[in-house]
Write a protein that holds these residues in place. Structure first.
Motif, PDB file in Angstrom:
ATOM      1  N   ARG A 266       0.835  -1.140   0.016  1.00 15.15           N
ATOM      2  CA  ARG A 266      -0.017  -0.051  -0.116  1.00 15.15           C
ATOM      3  C   ARG A 266       0.777   1.272  -0.139  1.00 15.15           C
ATOM      4  O   ARG A 266       0.356   2.304  -0.540  1.00 15.15           O
ATOM      5  CB  ARG A 266      -0.994   0.099   1.023  1.00 15.15           C
ATOM      6  N   PHE A 267       2.098   1.271   0.860  1.00 14.65           N
ATOM      7  CA  PHE A 267       2.740   2.298   0.731  1.00 14.65           C
ATOM      8  C   PHE A 267       3.482   2.464  -0.695  1.00 14.65           C
ATOM      9  O   PHE A 267       3.509   3.628  -1.102  1.00 14.65           O
ATOM     10  CB  PHE A 267       4.077   1.971   1.794  1.00 14.65           C
ATOM     11  N   LEU A 268       4.008   1.750  -1.367  1.00 15.22           N
ATOM     12  CA  LEU A 268       4.582   1.666  -2.632  1.00 15.22           C
ATOM     13  C   LEU A 268       3.784   1.957  -3.588  1.00 15.22           C
ATOM     14  O   LEU A 268       3.848   2.979  -4.431  1.00 15.22           O
ATOM     15  CB  LEU A 268       5.266   0.314  -3.066  1.00 15.22           C
TER      16      LEU A 268
ATOM     17  N   PRO B 276       4.242  -2.290  -8.547  1.00 16.85           N
ATOM     18  CA  PRO B 276       4.816  -3.420  -7.792  1.00 16.85           C
ATOM     19  C   PRO B 276       4.449  -3.141  -6.275  1.00 16.85           C
ATOM     20  O   PRO B 276       4.392  -1.951  -5.675  1.00 16.85           O
ATOM     21  CB  PRO B 276       6.243  -3.029  -8.093  1.00 16.85           C
ATOM     22  N   ALA B 277       4.445  -4.287  -5.688  1.00 22.58           N
ATOM     23  CA  ALA B 277       3.889  -4.248  -4.202  1.00 22.58           C
ATOM     24  C   ALA B 277       4.935  -4.741  -3.199  1.00 22.58           C
ATOM     25  O   ALA B 277       4.762  -4.914  -2.163  1.00 22.58           O
ATOM     26  CB  ALA B 277       2.483  -4.803  -3.896  1.00 22.58           C
TER      27      ALA B 277
ATOM     28  N   TYR C   3       9.869  -2.832  -6.899  1.00 20.69           N
ATOM     29  CA  TYR C   3       9.814  -1.474  -7.128  1.00 20.69           C
ATOM     30  C   TYR C   3      11.182  -1.060  -7.654  1.00 20.69           C
ATOM     31  O   TYR C   3      11.421  -0.341  -8.462  1.00 20.69           O
ATOM     32  CB  TYR C   3       9.455  -1.036  -5.724  1.00 20.69           C
ATOM     33  N   THR C   4      12.215  -1.391  -6.852  1.00 19.58           N
ATOM     34  CA  THR C   4      13.385  -1.148  -7.150  1.00 19.58           C
ATOM     35  C   THR C   4      14.170  -1.549  -8.486  1.00 19.58           C
ATOM     36  O   THR C   4      14.793  -0.630  -9.324  1.00 19.58           O
ATOM     37  CB  THR C   4      14.558  -1.561  -5.825  1.00 19.58           C
ATOM     38  N   ALA C   5      13.708  -2.637  -8.786  1.00 21.36           N
ATOM     39  CA  ALA C   5      14.293  -3.134 -10.220  1.00 21.36           C
ATOM     40  C   ALA C   5      13.429  -2.302 -11.356  1.00 21.36           C
ATOM     41  O   ALA C   5      13.818  -2.235 -12.456  1.00 21.36           O
ATOM     42  CB  ALA C   5      13.781  -4.643 -10.309  1.00 21.36           C
ATOM     43  N   GLN C   6      12.221  -2.010 -11.210  1.00 22.82           N
ATOM     44  CA  GLN C   6      11.574  -1.425 -11.958  1.00 22.82           C
ATOM     45  C   GLN C   6      11.758   0.115 -12.398  1.00 22.82           C
ATOM     46  O   GLN C   6      12.093   0.567 -13.439  1.00 22.82           O
ATOM     47  CB  GLN C   6      10.091  -1.247 -11.629  1.00 22.82           C
ATOM     48  N   VAL C   7      12.148   0.934 -11.114  1.00 20.85           N
ATOM     49  CA  VAL C   7      12.821   2.110 -10.904  1.00 20.85           C
ATOM     50  C   VAL C   7      14.150   2.274 -11.736  1.00 20.85           C
ATOM     51  O   VAL C   7      14.437   2.985 -12.647  1.00 20.85           O
ATOM     52  CB  VAL C   7      12.685   2.725  -9.733  1.00 20.85           C
ATOM     53  N   ARG C   8      14.835   1.178 -11.552  1.00 13.59           N
ATOM     54  CA  ARG C   8      16.329   1.264 -12.143  1.00 13.59           C
ATOM     55  C   ARG C   8      16.085   0.819 -13.665  1.00 13.59           C
ATOM     56  O   ARG C   8      16.784   1.464 -14.461  1.00 13.59           O
ATOM     57  CB  ARG C   8      17.050   0.070 -11.523  1.00 13.59           C
TER      58      ARG C   8
ATOM     59  N   SER D  52       9.050  -9.736 -15.625  1.00 14.00           N
ATOM     60  CA  SER D  52       8.129  -9.017 -15.005  1.00 14.00           C
ATOM     61  C   SER D  52       7.894  -9.152 -13.304  1.00 14.00           C
ATOM     62  O   SER D  52       8.556 -10.015 -12.860  1.00 14.00           O
ATOM     63  CB  SER D  52       6.597  -9.535 -15.434  1.00 14.00           C
ATOM     64  N   PRO D  53       7.355  -7.785 -12.812  1.00 16.62           N
ATOM     65  CA  PRO D  53       7.303  -8.016 -11.323  1.00 16.62           C
ATOM     66  C   PRO D  53       6.244  -9.375 -11.060  1.00 16.62           C
ATOM     67  O   PRO D  53       5.496  -9.600 -11.800  1.00 16.62           O
ATOM     68  CB  PRO D  53       6.937  -6.627 -11.098  1.00 16.62           C
ATOM     69  N   ASP D  54       6.349  -9.576  -9.550  1.00 23.06           N
ATOM     70  CA  ASP D  54       5.460 -10.425  -9.153  1.00 23.06           C
ATOM     71  C   ASP D  54       4.133  -9.700  -9.232  1.00 23.06           C
ATOM     72  O   ASP D  54       3.893  -8.734  -8.794  1.00 23.06           O
ATOM     73  CB  ASP D  54       5.708 -10.689  -7.673  1.00 23.06           C
ATOM     74  N   ARG D  55       3.199 -10.560  -9.869  1.00 27.07           N
ATOM     75  CA  ARG D  55       1.922 -10.134 -10.172  1.00 27.07           C
ATOM     76  C   ARG D  55       0.776 -10.307  -8.908  1.00 27.07           C
ATOM     77  O   ARG D  55       1.178 -11.285  -8.392  1.00 27.07           O
ATOM     78  CB  ARG D  55       1.313 -10.528 -11.504  1.00 27.07           C
ATOM     79  N   ARG D  56      -0.201  -9.798  -9.027  1.00 26.30           N
ATOM     80  CA  ARG D  56      -1.084 -10.040  -8.031  1.00 26.30           C
ATOM     81  C   ARG D  56      -2.598 -10.308  -8.897  1.00 26.30           C
ATOM     82  O   ARG D  56      -2.908  -9.734  -9.931  1.00 26.30           O
ATOM     83  CB  ARG D  56      -1.720  -8.809  -7.088  1.00 26.30           C
TER      84      ARG D  56
END
Length: 426
Positions: free
Chosen positions: A177-179, A264-265, A270-275, A412-416
């Protein structure tokens, strides 16, 4: 030093580009007046069934069905195409179940390569005048085309940049939720205080048509080097190509072409995506270099500002720790050590530096909450720490961009798993 410290930190926190393009956005609003209702009228030139939707996906079985279903609410199912880029899961099967035409591309080529292959495989440029590039985790809102197509009534527009908002399906973890709340703030500030002004007719310097959910006229795609080698992502490069080759204007409005995306949650993702995003920007800047024109000048200023701001923001927490320690220890030390501590605490005052950083950041949060109509939360005061982390990743990406090229392949990031997309309105 105190006033200078406050100004430097405050400017690096909010950004000169934000001030300039935020002012341009206000001027654009005043110039357009109350004519926004015109954005909701049907396009004079394009219909929904003339739009193709292309989704490049890699191991997206948890979200692909929802993305296809959302696309099929906008256009006929026969217009929706999925390229599964070397997926090892049920991406293809689930896309076909929802009605899309899906192709299993092996070996994988990365997103840009999958897009290029999909355009050729399905003959999209010769069959459709418009192409909606959609990510597997994106869900265009039911009025996406209703608000986006009218922007093409200007013959000079060749692309409509989608407006991003984080998906309404809230993560179950506090970190998630924070991210996602921080990412939503980033979307709001970037789109309202940067892109809206940049897309003004007199400027036309939008730096990215995001690949998550944006429209292109297909008659310009053959002149865009979509899968240029050495790049980690394609959307910066495609946008730079539009400007460099003077193909036409890029339209954007924060109330048009809105799509939800699953951010990303997990902090690692999140870090990998921003980078990855930062790397794609620096790689594209390096590839295109300096060219004459307003767009190149704007990118150059932004790139320089980004480096300076990232250095300042990366250093701010260590500086605050050192100056706090100096402030506390100065009265306790004598001789030269006490003098050094007193000098440090005076040269880098804790209060003004913290004020320039945290208060300015809180103003940005308040602005985003007002636009999104979200109640501010106490934990949003931690957003400045994310700004510092983003700055670190930006500098890391800059170093990587100067090294070996990327091959474009992705994870891909871990999906929900998400709820079915909302039904279309009548």
């Amino acid at each position: 030093m105190t006033p200078a410290a406050v100004v430097i930190v405050a400017v690096c926190t909010i950004g000169v580009s934000t001030l300039v393009w935020g002012l341009a956005a206000i001027c654009r609003l005043l110039a357009e007046g109350r004519q926004q209702h015109a954005l909701l009228s049907p396009s004079m030139y394009y219909r929904r069934d003339e739009v193709a939707v292309l989704i490049a996906a890699h191991n997206e079985e948890l979200v692909i069905a929802d993305a296809v279903a959302a696309a099929c609410r906008l256009v006929p199912a026969r217009n929706v195409f999925v390229v599964s880029d070397g997926s090892s899961d049920a991406t293809v099967e689930r896309a076909r179940t929802e009605g899309a035409t899906a192709w299993d591309l092996t070996p994988n080529r990365g997103k840009a390569g999958a897009i290029r292959a999909g355009l050729e495989r399905f003959g999209i440029p010769s069959r459709f005048p418009l192409l909606l590039l959609l990510d597997a985790d994106s869900r265009p809102r039911p009025d996406y085309l209703q608000t986006a197509l009218p922007l093409f009534t200007d013959d000079g527009v060749v692309a409509v940049a989608g407006c991003a908002t984080t998906a309404a399906d809230a993560p179950t973890t506090r970190m998630g939720r924070f991210l996602t709340a921080y990412r939503e703030r980033t979307y709001v500030c970037t789109q309202y205080l940067h892109k809206f002004g940049q897309a003004a007719r007199a400027a036309d310097v939008v730096a990215i048509v995001p690949g998550f959910a944006s429209l292109y006229r297909t008659d310009v795609l053959d002149r865009i080097d979509i899968d240029a080698p050495g790049l980690s992502i394609e959307d910066f490069n495609m946008t730079f190509e539009v400007h460099a080759k003077r193909l036409g204007r890029i339209a954007f409005h924060p109330e048009c072409a809105i799509a939800e995306t699953q951010d990303p949650a997990v902090f690692r993702d999140y870090t990998a995506q921003v980078r990855r995003w930062s790397l794609g920007f620096w790689q594209t800047v390096r590839r295109h270099g300096v060219r004459p024109g307003l767009f190149s000048a704007t990118v150059g200023v932004f790139a320089l500002e980004t480096v300076v701001s990232s250095v300042v923001l990366t250093a701010i927490l260590p500086v605050l720790l050192v100056t706090t320690a100096a402030l506390v220890t100065a009265p306790l030390l004598s001789g030269e050590a006490g003098q050094v501590s007193a000098w440090v605490s005076a040269a880098f005052p804790v209060g003004p530096i913290a004020l320039g950083f945290f208060v300015v950041d809180a103003v940005m949060t308040a602005f985003a909450c007002a636009i999104s109509r979200v109640r501010p939360r106490a934990w949003m005061l931690l957003f400045p720490l994310m700004r510092v982390w983003d700055a670190v990743q930006c500098l890391r990406a800059l170093g990587a961009a100067l090294g070996r090229p990327s091959d474009g392949r992705w994870r891909s990031p871990d999906r929900r798993a998400i709820r079915p997309a909302r039904e279309s309105v009548a």
